[in-house]
Design a protein around this motif. Structure first.
Motif, short mmCIF file in Angstrom:
data_model
loop_
_atom_site.label_atom_id
_atom_site.label_comp_id
_atom_site.label_asym_id
_atom_site.label_seq_id
_atom_site.Cartn_x
_atom_site.Cartn_y
_atom_site.Cartn_z
N GLU A 198 11.41 5.61 8.28
CA GLU A 198 12.66 6.23 8.73
C GLU A 198 13.66 6.35 7.59
O GLU A 198 14.38 7.31 7.45
N ASN A 199 13.71 5.26 6.77
CA ASN A 199 14.62 5.25 5.62
C ASN A 199 13.84 5.29 4.30
O ASN A 199 14.35 4.88 3.26
N MET A 200 12.59 5.74 4.37
CA MET A 200 11.73 5.74 3.18
C MET A 200 11.94 7.03 2.39
O MET A 200 12.28 8.08 2.95
N ARG B 199 4.57 -6.39 7.26
CA ARG B 199 3.87 -5.92 8.47
C ARG B 199 3.75 -4.40 8.45
O ARG B 199 2.81 -3.83 9.00
N ASP B 200 4.71 -3.73 7.80
CA ASP B 200 4.63 -2.27 7.69
C ASP B 200 3.58 -1.86 6.65
O ASP B 200 2.93 -0.83 6.79
N LEU B 201 3.43 -2.69 5.60
CA LEU B 201 2.38 -2.43 4.62
C LEU B 201 1.01 -2.49 5.28
O LEU B 201 0.09 -1.75 4.91
N LEU B 202 0.87 -3.38 6.28
CA LEU B 202 -0.41 -3.48 7.00
C LEU B 202 -0.75 -2.15 7.68
O LEU B 202 -1.90 -1.73 7.72
N LEU B 203 0.26 -1.49 8.23
CA LEU B 203 0.02 -0.20 8.88
C LEU B 203 -0.39 0.86 7.88
O LEU B 203 -1.23 1.71 8.16
N TYR B 204 0.23 0.83 6.71
CA TYR B 204 -0.16 1.79 5.67
C TYR B 204 -1.63 1.59 5.29
O TYR B 204 -2.37 2.55 5.10
N ILE B 205 -2.06 0.33 5.18
CA ILE B 205 -3.46 0.04 4.85
C ILE B 205 -4.38 0.63 5.91
O ILE B 205 -5.37 1.31 5.61
N LEU B 206 -4.06 0.35 7.18
CA LEU B 206 -4.90 0.81 8.28
C LEU B 206 -4.96 2.32 8.35
O LEU B 206 -6.04 2.92 8.47
N GLU B 207 -3.79 2.97 8.26
CA GLU B 207 -3.76 4.43 8.38
C GLU B 207 -4.42 5.12 7.19
O GLU B 207 -5.07 6.15 7.34
N ASP B 208 -4.27 4.55 6.01
CA ASP B 208 -4.90 5.12 4.82
C ASP B 208 -6.42 5.12 4.97
O ASP B 208 -7.09 6.13 4.71
N GLN B 209 -6.97 3.98 5.41
CA GLN B 209 -8.42 3.90 5.56
C GLN B 209 -8.90 4.79 6.70
O GLN B 209 -9.91 5.47 6.59
N PHE B 210 -8.15 4.80 7.81
CA PHE B 210 -8.57 5.58 8.97
C PHE B 210 -8.52 7.08 8.69
O PHE B 210 -9.30 7.85 9.25
N GLY C 107 -12.64 10.74 -16.36
CA GLY C 107 -12.16 10.38 -17.69
C GLY C 107 -10.66 10.44 -17.86
O GLY C 107 -10.16 10.68 -18.95
N ARG C 108 -9.93 10.21 -16.78
CA ARG C 108 -8.47 10.31 -16.85
C ARG C 108 -7.85 8.96 -17.21
O ARG C 108 -8.43 7.90 -16.99
N GLU C 109 -6.64 9.03 -17.73
CA GLU C 109 -5.86 7.83 -18.01
C GLU C 109 -4.68 7.72 -17.05
O GLU C 109 -3.98 6.71 -17.02
N LYS C 110 -4.45 8.79 -16.27
CA LYS C 110 -3.39 8.80 -15.26
C LYS C 110 -3.95 9.29 -13.94
O LYS C 110 -4.98 9.96 -13.90
N CYS C 111 -3.24 8.96 -12.85
CA CYS C 111 -3.69 9.41 -11.53
C CYS C 111 -2.47 9.65 -10.65
O CYS C 111 -1.48 8.89 -10.72
N LEU C 112 -2.52 10.70 -9.84
CA LEU C 112 -1.43 10.99 -8.92
C LEU C 112 -1.46 9.98 -7.77
O LEU C 112 -2.49 9.82 -7.10
N CYS C 113 -0.37 9.26 -7.55
CA CYS C 113 -0.31 8.21 -6.53
C CYS C 113 0.86 8.48 -5.58
O CYS C 113 1.84 9.12 -5.95
N LEU C 114 0.74 7.96 -4.36
CA LEU C 114 1.84 8.00 -3.41
C LEU C 114 2.62 6.70 -3.57
O LEU C 114 2.10 5.62 -3.32
N VAL C 115 3.87 6.81 -4.02
CA VAL C 115 4.71 5.64 -4.29
C VAL C 115 5.62 5.39 -3.08
O VAL C 115 6.41 6.26 -2.69
N LEU C 116 5.50 4.20 -2.48
CA LEU C 116 6.33 3.84 -1.34
C LEU C 116 7.66 3.31 -1.86
O LEU C 116 7.70 2.37 -2.66
N SER C 117 8.73 3.88 -1.39
CA SER C 117 10.05 3.47 -1.88
C SER C 117 11.09 3.63 -0.77
O SER C 117 11.15 4.69 -0.13
N PRO C 118 11.90 2.58 -0.50
CA PRO C 118 11.81 1.23 -1.06
C PRO C 118 10.59 0.49 -0.53
O PRO C 118 9.90 1.00 0.35
N VAL C 119 10.34 -0.72 -1.03
CA VAL C 119 9.15 -1.48 -0.64
C VAL C 119 9.23 -1.82 0.84
O VAL C 119 10.21 -2.46 1.28
N PRO C 120 8.26 -1.43 1.66
CA PRO C 120 8.29 -1.75 3.09
C PRO C 120 8.09 -3.25 3.34
O PRO C 120 7.65 -3.99 2.47
N LYS C 121 8.39 -3.67 4.56
CA LYS C 121 8.10 -5.04 4.96
C LYS C 121 6.58 -5.23 5.00
O LYS C 121 5.83 -4.27 5.13
#
Length: 524
Positions: free
Chosen positions: A206-208, A297-308, A281-295
C-alpha cells in the motif's frame, strides 16, 4: 471405447498425484456412459470403506474380467497407474482394429453429414446440444442504433440472428471463466501484490515504492533463512529454467530488498541469478527492489507469491515454507495461526500441515537428490517414516538403477512390506543376496539391471504367488492347448479354480459342438 476412456483418464490423474477418491469422482462425471458412471461411483464408495478397487469393479458386472485382473495386479504391486495405462492402450488398439476398414472418404462423409445436420438445425432456429461438448444457442437480436468505429458516424444496425456457444462442464477444451488463472512471470506480478492481498489488517505494498533496477551480482547478498531451495547452489540448474533462459533470457526478475546502506539482500530468485551469470555471462541482472523493507510476515507472502507465479509449489517447497514461517512467527503463536489461515487460496496443498515436520525426518544427505529431481515426490512421505540408514540405502538404490517415479513407489512398497515381514531393515535386505548380487553386477545395462532387480524383488515380496504362477504356466505347457483355447486362473491364485476359455468362429460352430461339450462335462 468407454473402458479405454475410463482407464486412460484415471491413469493420468493418478500419475499427476490426484488422490484416488477425488480422481474417481472426476472420472465418473466425464465417463460419457451412464452405466460406467454409476459403476464408478459405487467403486468410489466401496474404496472409501476400505475395499480394494478390483472387488467392487468385479461386483459391478460392467468391466471385463481381464480389466479387473490387471487392475488387481496393479494394486498388488503398487503400479495401478501404469497398469491402467496399459489397459487403455490395449482397448484403443482394439477399437482401431475393429474400424480400420473405415476409408478416408467414408470418414469425410460422416463428418460432413454431421455438420450439415447441425447447420440446418441452427438455421431453423433450434438450439443444438452436443452431449459432453457444449450447447449452441440461437438468439434473435432486434435492430438498434450503432456507430461506425472508423468514422464515428451513427447508423442503424439491422435485426439479425446470432449463435452463441456454452461449453459443457465435462469439456476441458474451454477453461471456465470461474477457474483461477495462474499468473505468469511478468515483472508486475509481485509489484502489484499489495493491491490484492491483505493480511492482519495491513495491505502489502500500500505504501511500497517497488522498482526494477539493474544490480551488480557483487552487491547482492544471499539470505539463507528465506530460501525455499537452500541446496540450490550445490546442484545443477533445472532443465526447464536452462531452456527458458537460453531462448528468452530472464523473464521473471529476482526479488531483493535494500537496507539504509544501499546493500541488497536476495529474497527469491537465486537460481535465476545463477542462470544469468552462468548461461548468459552477465555481471548484472534486472531485479525487483522492495522499498521500503516490508515486515517479515509480508516478506513471507512475497516468497510464496513469487514461487507460485512460476508454478505450484512441490512438497519440499511447501515443507520449507512452513519451516520458514514457524521460525519467524513461532509455530504455536497466534500470529502464525492467523497468518496461515489468511494465505491466498490454492497456494498450499489442502491438509498439508504434516509438511511442517517432513524436513525433520528426512536425511539431510537426500536433499540434493530431491531438489535435482532424482527422488520422486511420491515417496517423500514414505521415506520420512523409515530410519536414516534405510533412507540412504534406498536413495543409493534409486541412483544405482535409475528408477523412475512409478518404479520408485513400487520398489519402496515391496521393500517396506518385506522388511516388516522379515523384521529386517531395508538396508540389510539390499546388502545381502540375492538383491545385492544384482546391484553389484557391472555388465548389465541400466534398464535391464532394473528389470532383473524388480523381478527378483517381486519373487521375494510374494513368493507364494510366484510359485503358483510357475505351477500354472507348467500346467499350460503340459496340456498343449489348441489355439482357440486358453486357461485363466483366479485372481492372484486365491482359489484353486481354473477357467477354460474356448473361442468359436460363430454361433453356428458353437451349436454344432455344444452336444459334444455337454457329453464331456457330464462324463458320458
Amino acid at each position: 471405447v468407454a473402458v479405454a476412456k475410463f482407464t486412460r483418464t484415471l491413469s493420468t490423474m493418478l500419475q499427476s498425484g490426484v488422490p484416488i477418491l477425488d480422481a474417481l469422482q472426476v472420472v465418473a462425471k466425464t465417463a460419457g456412459n451412464k452405466i460406467i458412471e454409476r459403476a464408478v461411483i459405487r467403486v468410489s464408495e466401496s474404496i472409501a470403506e476400505g475395499r480394494p478397487m478390483a472387488e467392487p469393479l468385479a461386483d459391478s458386472g460392467v468391466f471385463p474380467n481381464m480389466v479387473i485382473q490387471m487392475i488387481h495386479v496393479g494394486e498388488s504391486v503398487g503400479a495401478l497407474d501404469t497398469m491402467l495405462e496399459k489397459i487403455a492402450d490395449f482397448y484403443d488398439e482394439e477399437v482401431y482394429k475393429k474400424h480400420q476398414n473405415l476409408s478416408k472418404t467414408q470418414a469425410t462423409e460422416s463428418v460432413e453429414a454431421f455438420l450439415r445436420i447441425s447447420k440446418n438445425s441452427l438455421i431453423s432456429g433450434s438450439d443444438l446440444l452436443i452431449s459432453g461438448f457444449g450447447k449452441f444457442n440461437v438468439k434473435d437480436k432486434n435492430s438498434r442504433r450503432g456507430r461506425n468505429p472508423q468514422t464515428g458516424e451513427e447508423l442503424t444496425l439491422e435485426a439479425r440472428r446470432v449463435v452463441t456457444f456454452k461449453p459443457s462442464g465435462q469439456n476441458n477444451l474451454f477453461p471456465s471463466e470461474q477457474e483461477p488463472k495462474v499468473r505468469g512471470s511478468h515483472p508486475s506480478a509481485l509489484s502489484d501484490l499489495g493491491n490484492i492481498r491483505k493480511i492482519q489488517g495491513s495491505a502489502i505494498g500500500e505504501n511500497m515504492q517497488n522498482q526494477l533496477k539493474e544490480l551488480d551480482f557483487s552487491a547482492i547478498t544471499k539470505c539463507g533463512k528465506f530460501s525455499l531451495h537452500p541446496h540450490s547452489s550445490t546442484i545443477s540448474l533445472p532443465h526447464t529454467l536452462v531452456q527458458s533462459v537460453k531462448i528468452c533470457g530472464i523473464l521473471h526478475p529476482p526479488v531483493v530488498y535494500s537496507d539504509s546502506n544501499n546493500e541488497y539482500t536476495l529474497l527469491t530468485g537465486w537460481r535465476r541469478l545463477r542462470a544469468a551469470k552462468e548461461l548468459l555471462g552477465r555481471e548484472k541482472c534486472l531485479c525487483l527492489v522492495l522499498s521500503p523493507v516490508p515486515k517479515e510476515r509480508d516478506l513471507l507472502l512475497y516468497i510464496l507469491e513469487d514461487q507460485f507465479s512460476c508454478g505450484p509449489l512441490d512438497l519440499i517447497e511447501q515443507a520449507r515454507f512452513y519451516e520458514i514461517c514457524q521460525a519467524i512467527l513461532g509455530s504455536e503463536s497466534p500470529q502464525y495461526q492467523d497468518f496461515m489461515k489468511a494465505l491466498p487460496a490454492g497456494r498450499l496443498t489442502k491438509g498439508s500441515q504434516f509438511l511442517s515436520s517432513l524436513l525433520q525426518y528426512l536425511e539431510p544427505s537426500l536433499f540434493k537428490n530431491i531438489y535435482a529431481g532424482g527422488i520422486s515426490e511420491k515417496i517423500l512421505k514414505d521415506l520420512a517414516s523409515i530410519s536414516g540408514d534405510d533412507q540412504r540405502a534406498f536413495a543409493m538404490l534409486i541412483d544405482n538403477l535409475g528408477l523412475g517415479s512409478n518404479m520408485q513407489k513400487k520398489a519402496f512398497t515391496q521393500l517396506y512390506e518385506l522388511s516388516r515381514r522379515e523384521r529386517r531393515s531395508i538396508q540389510s535386505l539390499l546388502s545381502t543376496p540375492p538383491l545385492s548380487n544384482l546391484l553389484e553386477k557391472r555388465e548389465h545395462e541400466d534398464t535391464q539391471k532394473a528389470k532383473d532387480f524388480m523381478a527378483q524383488l517381486e519373487i521375494l515380496h510374494r513368493p507364494r504367488l510366484h510359485q503358483e504362477e510357475k505351477a500354472f504356466q507348467d500346467l499350460v505347457k503340459q496340456l498343449a492347448l489348441p489355439k482357440n483355447c486358453s486357461l485363466t486362473p483366479s485372481l492372484s491364485f486365491e482359489k484353486d479354480e481354473i477357467t477354460l476359455n474356448i473361442r468359436f468362429q460363430n454361433g453356428a460352430q458353437l451349436k454344432c459342438k455344444w452336444q459334444e461339450i455337454l457329453d464331456i462335462l457330464s462324463g458320458t
